[in-house]
Design a protein around this motif. Structure first.
Motif, PDB file in Angstrom:
ATOM      1  N   ALA B   6      71.987  -2.799  59.638  1.00  0.00           N
ATOM      2  CA  ALA B   6      70.257  -2.759  59.145  1.00  0.00           C
ATOM      3  C   ALA B   6      69.573  -2.185  60.724  1.00  0.00           C
ATOM      4  N   HIS B   7      68.036  -1.823  59.580  1.00  0.00           N
ATOM      5  CA  HIS B   7      67.595  -0.297  60.727  1.00  0.00           C
ATOM      6  C   HIS B   7      65.827  -0.859  60.103  1.00  0.00           C
ATOM      7  N   ASN B   8      65.855  -1.350  61.408  1.00  0.00           N
ATOM      8  CA  ASN B   8      64.511  -1.549  61.975  1.00  0.00           C
ATOM      9  C   ASN B   8      63.901  -2.299  60.306  1.00  0.00           C
ATOM     10  N   LEU B   9      64.667  -3.262  60.647  1.00  0.00           N
ATOM     11  CA  LEU B   9      63.818  -5.114  59.918  1.00  0.00           C
ATOM     12  C   LEU B   9      62.996  -5.355  60.181  1.00  0.00           C
ATOM     13  N   ARG B  10      61.509  -5.269  59.239  1.00  0.00           N
ATOM     14  CA  ARG B  10      60.594  -6.065  59.379  1.00  0.00           C
ATOM     15  C   ARG B  10      60.105  -7.055  58.350  1.00  0.00           C
ATOM     16  N   GLY B  14      52.563 -14.046  55.603  1.00  0.00           N
ATOM     17  CA  GLY B  14      51.171 -14.360  55.787  1.00  0.00           C
ATOM     18  C   GLY B  14      50.690 -12.909  57.179  1.00  0.00           C
ATOM     19  N   GLY B  15      50.323 -13.827  57.461  1.00  0.00           N
ATOM     20  CA  GLY B  15      49.761 -13.021  58.849  1.00  0.00           C
ATOM     21  C   GLY B  15      51.169 -12.633  60.470  1.00  0.00           C
ATOM     22  N   ALA B  16      51.748 -13.510  59.883  1.00  0.00           N
ATOM     23  CA  ALA B  16      53.531 -13.076  61.060  1.00  0.00           C
ATOM     24  C   ALA B  16      54.221 -12.784  60.999  1.00  0.00           C
ATOM     25  N   GLU B  17      54.663 -11.669  61.433  1.00  0.00           N
ATOM     26  CA  GLU B  17      55.627 -11.330  61.785  1.00  0.00           C
ATOM     27  C   GLU B  17      57.241 -11.873  61.827  1.00  0.00           C
ATOM     28  N   VAL B  18      57.760 -12.534  60.085  1.00  0.00           N
ATOM     29  CA  VAL B  18      58.489 -13.306  61.395  1.00  0.00           C
ATOM     30  C   VAL B  18      60.338 -12.629  61.770  1.00  0.00           C
ATOM     31  N   VAL B  19      60.298 -11.106  60.816  1.00  0.00           N
ATOM     32  CA  VAL B  19      61.242  -9.686  61.662  1.00  0.00           C
ATOM     33  C   VAL B  19      60.440  -9.129  61.548  1.00  0.00           C
ATOM     34  N   ALA B  20      60.762  -8.391  62.966  1.00  0.00           N
ATOM     35  CA  ALA B  20      59.427  -7.161  63.881  1.00  0.00           C
ATOM     36  C   ALA B  20      60.682  -6.428  64.163  1.00  0.00           C
ATOM     37  N   GLY B  21      61.226  -5.603  63.530  1.00  0.00           N
ATOM     38  CA  GLY B  21      61.971  -4.540  63.522  1.00  0.00           C
ATOM     39  C   GLY B  21      63.459  -5.002  64.213  1.00  0.00           C
ATOM     40  N   VAL B  22      64.131  -5.764  63.411  1.00  0.00           N
ATOM     41  CA  VAL B  22      65.965  -5.832  64.035  1.00  0.00           C
ATOM     42  C   VAL B  22      66.605  -4.838  63.496  1.00  0.00           C
ATOM     43  N   SER B  23      67.718  -4.151  64.072  1.00  0.00           N
ATOM     44  CA  SER B  23      68.821  -3.129  63.995  1.00  0.00           C
ATOM     45  C   SER B  23      69.894  -4.253  64.654  1.00  0.00           C
ATOM     46  N   PHE B  24      70.801  -3.560  63.347  1.00  0.00           N
ATOM     47  CA  PHE B  24      72.208  -3.852  64.195  1.00  0.00           C
ATOM     48  C   PHE B  24      73.532  -2.998  63.285  1.00  0.00           C
ATOM     49  N   GLY B  25      74.822  -3.279  63.525  1.00  0.00           N
ATOM     50  CA  GLY B  25      75.560  -3.354  62.580  1.00  0.00           C
ATOM     51  C   GLY B  25      76.783  -4.179  62.703  1.00  0.00           C
ATOM     52  N   ILE B  26      77.622  -3.763  61.964  1.00  0.00           N
ATOM     53  CA  ILE B  26      78.614  -5.121  61.944  1.00  0.00           C
ATOM     54  C   ILE B  26      79.309  -4.865  61.008  1.00  0.00           C
ATOM     55  N   GLN B  27      80.978  -4.713  62.207  1.00  0.00           N
ATOM     56  CA  GLN B  27      82.382  -3.823  61.641  1.00  0.00           C
ATOM     57  C   GLN B  27      82.672  -4.635  61.661  1.00  0.00           C
TER      58      GLN B  27
END
Lengths: 237, 303
Positions: B6-10, B14-27
């Protein structure tokens, strides 16, 4: 699924309309002169075939679909597999339509057994039933997409299904209504279903059949489109 | 090989940012834990990874396929254990597996061949013909786990797999998850049981308010964020002791109800002080993941 539900589904969907056909048909019919040139019970038969198909598709698309979507969360489980929401909605529609065809055919069988329709043309009604099921199933799915609880469905029944049962030529010819109500009835889909089914059951070729079919198709398409949009807004947000 | 990236997920609701820029990798082959209080954005992150909702920013690659664009074929290689059991109550235990396999386009013959080993894995062989309503909570969870394995997935998402289970049922699920990991499966797990994360996950991230606030192995997180010793003290007079003695001896203090948590690199002075206070009861233990979690996300209630 069918294996488990076939018998209760046929019995459940048959009892109610059968009571109407027999009760109103023989009871009320005995006091009436012929309606549209045929005995009242023969007139009523076509109305009941269409109306019970509509009721069955509506009920299935509202209460049963809502249970699977909202209460049992079966849709969520299915969407974790390689299946999209639109597929699930289409499958619900196909299910509701096929269940409603089953109840429509059950009434039709009784109509034939009672000798209320002897025409070969009446076999065409079997081909009409899936379209009736799809039309009302799709409209009801759009309502389900907006429902917060089961209570919401009462509005649809009270404001649309009941008026359609009374205005669309199920129990008496639409021509008996005041002009304003006739105009409303002309826009309601059940009117068009009855307008095709009744002549067929009485052994006549329906007039304007193409127009009636197109109206039903248009309602089915619009209902399904609205349902997919509303369900996506609800579940994929 | 990355099975999920995942790269910089948002995602906004409504007005709320529930996922605010999440990045990760799973091997492939690892067990990754996503920890966080209720409402941190864990479930939404999983939904974004599965293509069940469109991101407002960023990208996901699941099983080498872009999501949501190719979510369908990607999901064919994935199993999901949802937070709420959603087994089909119209069907029996084995029918649930059969019907679910059909959603993956598997043939009835192939599914039937697979059902016995899945029932065995779930410890439900004797209940194959049971109705879902007659199963206990633990059995339902195990069946949901077995259902997620019907397509022999490479990657399994589990959203709070042991929430609401009794300790016996929880340990059984853990044991099964370890078995899956030993068999080479990859697991992404959300949980708020620290013990679960510590036991199962080689790597984990703590999420709060839509962001990853820290990431690493359980051991690393404890070393990085917290003093190695914890003394929990309670009893009459604990606040007096805290104000007059513990405050000087501990490197950090936290109060929760009538218990005081003292964090320290060297516990000896605190223990000596407590030895003179017979009325206080205390527990001396090594710091754990829960201490990290509470330090980073705070002790106040979340709903």
């Amino acid at each position: 699924m069918w294996r488990k539900l076939a018998i209760p589904s046929i019995l459940g969907n048959l009892a109610d309309p059968l009571i109407y056909v027999l009760g109103l048909g023989y009871g009320l019919g005995s006091m009436l002169p012929e309606v549209g040139g045929v005995p009242y019970i023969a007139f009523l038969a076509a109305g009941m075939v269409c109306s019970s198909t509509m009721n069955s598709a509506t009920f299935e698309s509202m209460y049963s679909a809502f249970s699977r979507m909202h209460v049992q969360r079966t849709w969520d489980a299915i969407m974790n597999a390689p299946i999209d929401l639109d597929d699930v909605v289409l499958a619900e529609l196909a299910w509701a339509a096929s269940k409603s065809v089953l109840s429509g055919v059950a009434i039709l069988a009784v109509v034939w057994m009672l000798g209320l329709s002897g025409s070969v043309l009446s076999l065409w009604v079997i081909a009409l039933l899936p379209l009736i099921g799809l039309t009302f199933g799709a409209l009801a799915l759009a309502v389900t997409a907006m429902a917060r609880s089961y209570d919401f469905f009462m509005y649809y029944f009270t404001l649309l299904i009941t008026p359609m049962n009374l205005l669309c030529g199920v129990f008496f010819p639409v021509e008996q209504l005041p002009a304003a109500f006739q105009a409303i009835a002309a826009f309601l889909p059940l009117t068009h279903a009855v307008a095709i089914a009744r002549p067929l059951l009485l052994g006549q070729i329906p007039s304007d059949a193409v127009l009636h079919l197109l109206v039903l198709l248009a309602y089915a398409a619009a209902g399904f489109y609205a349902a997919t949009v509303l369900f996506r807004r609800r579940l994929l947000k | 090989m990355a099975v999920l990236a995942a790269h910089n997920l948002r995602k906004f609701y409504g007005g709320a940012e529930v996922v605010a820029g999440v990045s990760f990798g799973i091997q492939a082959g690892e067990c990754f834990g996503l920890l966080g209080p209720n409402g941190a954005g864990k479930t939404t992150t999983l939904r974004l990874c599965l293509g069940l909702t469109d991101p407002d920013g960023g990208s996901v690659e699941l099983m080498k396929r872009p999501v949501p664009g190719e979510a369908r074929p990607a999901r064919a290689r994935v199993g999901v254990v949802p937070q709420m059991d959603n087994l089909d109550p119209d069907f029996t235990v084995s029918e649930n597996l059969l019907v679910y396999g059909r959603y993956f386009g598997l043939s009835e013959r192939a599914i039937r061949a697979r059902i016995p080993q899945l029932l065995d894995f779930a410890g439900l062989t004797a209940r194959a013909a049971s109705q879902i309503q007659t199963l206990s909570g633990g059995m339902k969870r195990r069946l949901t786990l077995a259902r997620a394995l019907i397509n022999d997935p490479d990657l399994i998402f589990m959203d709070e797999p042991t929430t609401g289970l009794d300790p016996q049922a929880r340990h059984l699920i853990w044991e099964r998850l370890k078995q899956l990991l030993a068999g080479g499966k990859t697991i992404v797990l959300t949980t708020h049981f620290m013990e679960e994360a510590e036991r199962l996950c080689a790597r984990l991230a703590i999420m709060d308010r839509g962001r990853f606030i820290t990431e690493g192995s359980p051991r690393e997180l404890i070393l990085r964020h917290i003093e190695p010793h914890v003394i929990e003290a309670h009893g009459d007079g604990v606040m007096d002791w805290t104000d007059h003695e513990a405050r000087k001896l501990a490197s950090r203090l936290e109060k929760s109800g009538d218990t005081v948590f003292c964090y320290a690199a060297d516990p000896t002075p605190l223990l000596a002080s407590l030895a003179n206070r017979g009325e206080l009861r205390y527990l001396h233990r090594p710091a754990n993941l829960e201490d990290v979690f509470l330090k980073l996300t705070g002790r106040e209630l979340r709903d």
